[in-house]
Write a protein that holds these residues in place. Sequence first.
Motif, PDB file in Angstrom:
ATOM      1  N   ASN A  26       0.865  -1.184   0.000  1.00  0.00           N
ATOM      2  CA  ASN A  26       0.000   0.000   0.000  1.00  0.00           C
ATOM      3  C   ASN A  26       0.903   1.236   0.000  1.00  0.00           C
ATOM      4  OD1 ASN A  26       0.644   0.701   2.784  1.00  0.00           O
ATOM      5  ND2 ASN A  26      -0.705  -0.980   3.372  1.00  0.00           N
ATOM      6  N   VAL A  86      -6.751   0.557  -6.341  1.00  0.00           N
ATOM      7  CA  VAL A  86      -8.036   0.064  -5.857  1.00  0.00           C
ATOM      8  C   VAL A  86      -8.989   0.120  -7.051  1.00  0.00           C
ATOM      9  CG1 VAL A  86      -9.976   0.540  -4.301  1.00  0.00           C
ATOM     10  CG2 VAL A  86      -7.613   0.865  -3.503  1.00  0.00           C
ATOM     11  N   SER A 123      -3.495  -6.303  -6.601  1.00  0.00           N
ATOM     12  CA  SER A 123      -4.783  -5.588  -6.548  1.00  0.00           C
ATOM     13  C   SER A 123      -6.025  -6.473  -6.579  1.00  0.00           C
ATOM     14  CB  SER A 123      -4.898  -4.523  -7.652  1.00  0.00           C
ATOM     15  OG  SER A 123      -4.088  -3.414  -7.343  1.00  0.00           O
ATOM     16  N   TYR A 127      -8.277  -4.893  -2.708  1.00  0.00           N
ATOM     17  CA  TYR A 127      -8.396  -3.764  -3.633  1.00  0.00           C
ATOM     18  C   TYR A 127      -9.451  -4.011  -4.704  1.00  0.00           C
ATOM     19  CZ  TYR A 127      -4.379  -1.220  -1.691  1.00  0.00           C
ATOM     20  OH  TYR A 127      -3.530  -0.518  -0.879  1.00  0.00           O
TER      21      TYR A 127
END
Length: 176
Positions: A26, A86, A123, A127
């Motif tokens: 992140n 995201v 992701s 996410y």
Amino acid sequence: MSKTELRAIKGDITKQEVDAVVNAANTSLLGGGGVDGAIHRTGGPAILEECKQIRAKQGGCPTGEAVITTAGNLPAKYVIHAVGPVWHGGKQNEQELLASCYRNSLRIASEKQLRSIAFPNISTGVYGYPKGKAAEVAVSATKDFLQHHDTNLQSITFVCFDEENYELYNQLLNKV
């Protein structure tokens, strides 16, 4: 590109004996859940310490970018922390940002003259990036990078945590 083997395996990214594993990080670089948490837990405090140094120097890592640290207690030599997007329905440049994660990770690996790298499915966990779309971006960006850059990479492994991702990557990698 013919000198670099691309493959998918079902397994645990923290157990890969490669020059670098890629962390689905992140922007804070301070660890989190999923792959990020597993890498930080298994790799130990040395990874977090280097992440804190990077934060002090540049203030984290923007989405689509990547940075490199030690791998601590992992069997790899390095961790390349790549920050994926995201998912917002594909309306906020997610595809380009995800492709950028793969390109920047491969660029760092090339600069370090690494021979092997292992990617998680960036992701696709919390996410929320759709697995099929993420796999297409990952494979496409990787192949494109290899076509346009001279690199020492001999193997690129997509380490899939679940059967669905494993099947998706195998289908894409085995297309002629």
